[in-house]
Each structure stands twice: as C-alpha cells, then as structure tokens.
Design an enzyme around this catalytic site. Structure first.
Site, mmCIF file in Angstrom:
data_model
loop_
_atom_site.group_PDB
_atom_site.id
_atom_site.type_symbol
_atom_site.label_atom_id
_atom_site.label_comp_id
_atom_site.label_asym_id
_atom_site.label_seq_id
_atom_site.Cartn_x
_atom_site.Cartn_y
_atom_site.Cartn_z
ATOM 1 N N LYS A 108 0.609 -1.213 0.157
ATOM 2 C CA LYS A 108 0.032 0.061 0.207
ATOM 3 C C LYS A 108 0.917 1.393 -0.079
ATOM 4 C CE LYS A 108 -4.281 -1.289 1.384
ATOM 5 N NZ LYS A 108 -5.425 -0.926 1.891
ATOM 6 N N GLY A 154 -10.181 -4.454 4.748
ATOM 7 C CA GLY A 154 -10.510 -3.453 5.826
ATOM 8 C C GLY A 154 -9.808 -3.805 7.175
ATOM 9 N N ARG A 197 -7.126 -6.603 -10.769
ATOM 10 C CA ARG A 197 -7.469 -7.500 -11.068
ATOM 11 C C ARG A 197 -9.301 -7.128 -11.440
ATOM 12 N NH1 ARG A 197 -11.093 -7.414 -6.776
ATOM 13 N NH2 ARG A 197 -10.006 -6.844 -4.600
HETATM 14 P P1 ADP Z 1 -8.347 -2.659 2.519
HETATM 15 O O1 ADP Z 1 -7.225 -2.853 1.403
HETATM 16 O O2 ADP Z 1 -8.251 -3.267 3.962
HETATM 17 O O3 ADP Z 1 -9.798 -2.803 1.823
HETATM 18 P P2 ADP Z 1 -8.476 0.114 2.018
HETATM 19 O O4 ADP Z 1 -7.227 1.134 2.001
HETATM 20 O O5 ADP Z 1 -9.087 -0.192 0.517
HETATM 21 O O6 ADP Z 1 -8.172 -1.155 2.730
HETATM 22 O O7 ADP Z 1 -9.614 0.746 2.737
HETATM 23 C C1 ADP Z 1 -11.019 0.064 3.283
HETATM 24 C C2 ADP Z 1 -11.889 0.853 3.808
HETATM 25 O O8 ADP Z 1 -11.563 1.633 4.730
HETATM 26 C C3 ADP Z 1 -12.358 2.136 2.783
HETATM 27 O O9 ADP Z 1 -13.344 1.745 1.765
HETATM 28 C C4 ADP Z 1 -13.019 3.160 3.754
HETATM 29 O O10 ADP Z 1 -14.128 2.673 3.976
HETATM 30 C C5 ADP Z 1 -11.950 3.015 4.795
HETATM 31 N N1 ADP Z 1 -10.817 4.105 4.738
HETATM 32 C C6 ADP Z 1 -9.690 3.556 4.307
HETATM 33 N N2 ADP Z 1 -9.026 4.657 4.193
HETATM 34 C C7 ADP Z 1 -9.514 5.710 4.990
HETATM 35 C C8 ADP Z 1 -9.218 7.099 5.453
HETATM 36 N N3 ADP Z 1 -8.013 7.724 5.183
HETATM 37 N N4 ADP Z 1 -10.184 7.857 6.059
HETATM 38 C C9 ADP Z 1 -11.447 7.225 6.335
HETATM 39 N N5 ADP Z 1 -11.750 5.778 5.830
HETATM 40 C C10 ADP Z 1 -10.754 5.280 5.328
#
Ligand code: ADP
Length: 447
Positions: A116, A165, A291
């Site tokens: 990430k 998440g 993907r």
């Molecule tokens: P993962 O790979 O675990 O799914 P993500 O980075 O895609 O992680 O984030 C998953 C979810 O977490 C997002 O869809 C959002 O709901 C929440 N999230 C992630 N980053 C933030 C942030 N900076 N502020 C608020 N919510 C966040």
C-alpha cells in the site's frame, strides 16, 4: 486468441469467466476442490481437474497443483478471477515461467500495488491525488506524532500489507496515537506477517468511488467511469452502483482522465480499479486492485462492454477493443451482493438450497453458481450470487430492483435478500444520500 483457458477460481466468478470464454470459442478447464465436485462451473466446463481437499490453501491457493492442472490439460492461459491467487505476483511469475499466460497485469505491477505504501507513492508520481499522510512506513512514535499533528487529527493508522479492511485504527486525539500505533502494528503483524504501518488523514464522511481502468500494456489506456461502493459493512461492499449519485459528468471526466493517463504512463496491462475516497468535491486515492472486481457487472451494464472479453483480448495481445471516445455511458445500474448469511447478524449460513427461482425480465442479470438442490459448502466466502439491475435512470433502476427482489426465491439457507428489500425502500438510499458509514449506522439503529 487462446485455445484453452484454465479458470483458477470457483463460484459465480468461475462461471462468469467460463461464459466469456465460451462466447469467444475458447475451451475451458475448471479446477476444483473435493468440496466443489458438484459446482456449476465444474459441470459446465469442457474439462475439470480436482486439485485438492476443501481448505483453500490446499486447493484454490495451491500453486503447484494448479500448474500441474495446466500441464495435464494443455491450457495456454490462466484466469485467476478475484480473491485467491488473483493478486499474487509470484503466481503470475510462475505461470509465465511455465509458458502459461497469466490473464492480468505484470508481476511487477501486481507487486507494487499490493504494497500500500509503494502503491500510494506510485499513484502520486503518476499524478493521482492521494490522502495526505506519512511518506512511508512510520517506525518511530515521535515521528508519527509530528506527522499526525501536521496533517491534523483524527488520523488513521493503516497496515502496509493490509487488506479486507483489516489492520486499521483511528486516533482521534494525540493521546490516542501511541495506543493506536501499537495495536495496529501487532494486528498487522499477526494478520499479514508484516507489522509496518503508515498514517493517513482520517476522512470523516467520504464516499467510496472507484474508477475502472484498462490498459494494453503498451502505453494505451482507457477508463470506463466510476462505481459508487459506499454502502459497506465492516469495509465490505454490499451494494454498488454506477454512476455515482454524487458525481456530475465533469467530475467523472476529470478523475477518469487522470486515471487513464496514469495507467498509460505506467504501461498497465489488463483490468484494474483505482479506489478513492471522495469528500467535499475532492478525490483521495486509497488503493488499486490489479484484477477484475466483484462489482464489474455494473460497469458492463452502463457501457455494454464485456470486461472479461476485454481481459482475454488484452492478454492475447490483441489490444483494447475501444478508444476512449468510443465509450458511451448509458443509464444506471445497481448490484446487490447476495450472501448466504443471516440478514441481521451476518453469520454465515451454508447448507442446501431447497428451492431456487431467479428473477428475469428486461434489465435484470443474475450472476450465480447456485441451483436448486445445490449445497453451499462452509469453506469459502458466503457470496452466492449477484443481482444486477439496469435502467435508463436511477429511479427506473430502483423500481426494477424492487420488482426483482420481490421475485427472487432462495429457500433452505438464510440470505441477505431481506436487507436489500429494506434498502430499496429507504428514502435516503432513494435520494442517493449516503456515505461509507451510512449502512453501519442504519444497521445499528435497526438492532
Ligand atoms: P483494504 O485494502 O483493507 O480494503 P482500503 O485502503 O481499501 O483497505 O480501505 C478500506 C476502507 O477503509 C475504505 O473503503 C474506507 O471505508 C476506509 N478507509 C480507508 N482509508 C481511509 C481514510 N483515510 N479515512 C477514512 N476511511 C478510510
């Protein structure tokens, strides 16, 4: 084009890929665990190979077994679907080393986007707007405090190798920071075997908006608009729609062009999704998935393009089927993820489907591997199908969705269908007024 494609997946996505192959005249090989002997993708494939016992690590994640199945069947390409090995750079590498085409991006791009911190750096370099935060992993609490004060509380601690998440902790005030850091580190260490974490500004009420992209690997790339996936439970998407009720054409064009340009610069190959949080008119990159996504059918509905055909074309070196100016967005689409789960507690509900009736009619699509008499095994995720509805407008789409939800019957196991029956009648959903926390609040109020 390929002669024979091995589908390294199961469930609805295995069937989805199989359908695209059949349409293009490509033979299909299904691989399956012993728990999936009677699965639809196995029954409909031209050939099938059993690759091991039920646990995923012994079957759907077992690289040597899958490669052996390629060799036995003479498959010239592998489609990984989503989940399982789809974002495993090593698997992509091993396939290529065995002269089997991996239908997806290069191992290098999978690796970059799977980390990430590296992904965020790359996105920024390519001109994609990112969430303000630490420039890399934070190891020192003092340094973390400095960064957090600079970007302003609340902040989010995220695991560099996180996914699904997990491994995220919010620090609302400076007093919370060191606790949040140590909890996030230890959770990340035990869940992902990598305890590196980074800091991001915590956005309070964003929407989750993602852009579908496609590249040919040679410097040409297009975008297929956005999907709004803000309705989530525990960071898992539940309902996805396109277009987003929150964006206008100008915003869509702007962010779409930024993403397509970035993918062209990267020489990205195949399907990808660039995920953003969207708040106060600004987009903030959170991650890229290298993907096909579960929710790709909503994009297919509004563009009329078959994304798996497109993946196969690109992987076979035939390039993209359309230029950006040939892509036309039409109408509105919504997808409901039907899980075999209790609609209130979300506890999985595997077992036998005693009666099944799929809805039909104009604008209705059901992607599912289940049938009457099918037993849902307890070993895998609980997604048993997706209901995708298309209409000329969002209100026509909602009207049609209400009707389809009335028509569908799945007996014998609990499903999340009652949740969607509630949502489709909800006024805020009707107005498209929701953010990433809406569903959690709604579920908490109901219980
Ligand atoms: P993962 O790979 O675990 O799914 P993500 O980075 O895609 O992680 O984030 C998953 C979810 O977490 C997002 O869809 C959002 O709901 C929440 N999230 C992630 N980053 C933030 C942030 N900076 N502020 C608020 N919510 C966040």
């Amino acid at each position: 084009m390929f002669n024979k494609v091995l589908i390294a997946n199961r469930g609805e996505i295995a069937l989805r890929v199989l359908r695209a192959c059949k349409e293009l005249g490509i033979s299909t090989v299904a691989v399956h665990s012993t728990a999936d002997n009677a699965a639809m993708h196995v029954r409909l494939a031209d050939e099938s190979v059993c690759i091991g016992p039920p646990p995923s690590r012994d079957s759907y994640l077992n690289i040597p077994q899958i490669l052996a199945a390629c060799e036995i069947s003479g498959a010239d390409a592998v489609h990984p679907g989503y989940g399982f090995l789809s974002e495993n750079a090593r698997f992509a590498e091993i396939c290529e080393a065995h002269n089997v085409t991996f239908i997806g991006p290069t191992p290098e791009h999978i690796r970059i986007m799977g980390d990430k911190i590296e992904a965020k750096r790359t996105a920024e370099r390519l001109g994609i707007p990112v969430v303000p935060g630490s420039p890399g992993a934070v190891t020192d609490d003092g340094e973390a405090m400095e960064i957090a004060r600079e970007i302003g509380f609340p902040v989010l601690i995220k695991a560099a190798s996180g996914g699904g998440g997990r491994g995220m902790k919010v620090a609302h005030t400076p007093a919370d920071l060191s606790m949040a850091l140590s909890t996030a580190r230890s959770e990340a260490g035990s869940a992902f075997g990598d305890d590196s974490v980074y800091i991001e500004k915590y956005l309070a009420t964003p929407r989750h908006i993602e852009i579908q992209v496609f590249g040919d690997g040679k410097g040409n790339a297009i975008h297929l608009g956005e999907r709004d996936c803000s309705l989530q439970r525990r960071h898992q998407k539940v309902w996805e729609e396109a277009r987003s009720p929150a964006l206008d054409d100008e915003q869509r064009e702007r962010i779409g062009a930024i993403c397509a340009d970035a993918m062209a610069k990267l020489k990205y190959r195949g399907a990808g999704t660039i995920e953003f949080l969207y708040e106060n008119g600004e987009f903030y990159f959170i991650e890229m998935n290298t993907r096909l996504q579960v929710e790709h059918p909503v994009t297919e509905a509004i563009t009329g393009m078959d994304l798996v055909h497109e993946q196969l074309r690109v992987a076979a070196g035939q390039g993209l089927s359309r230029r950006q100016d040939e892509i036309v967005f039409s109408g509105h689409a919504i997808e409901c993820r039907i899980n075999a789960e209790d609609p209130r507690t979300f506890v999985p509900s595997p077992g036998k489907i005693t009666y099944y009736h799929a809805p039909g009619g104009l604008g209705i699509r059901v992607d599912s591997g289940v049938y009457q008499g099918y037993s849902i095994p307890p070993f895998y995720d609980s997604l048993i199908g997706k209901l995708i509805v298309h209409g000329r407008t969002r209100s026509e789409c909602m009207m049609r969705l209400r009707r389809a939800l009335d028509e569908i019957i799945v007996d014998g196991v609990k499903t999340t269908l009652p949740l969607f029956q509630d949502l489709v009648d909800n006024e805020e959903i009707g107005r498209g007024e929701y953010d990433i926390h809406w569903l959690e609040h709604y579920l908490a109020d109901k219980s």
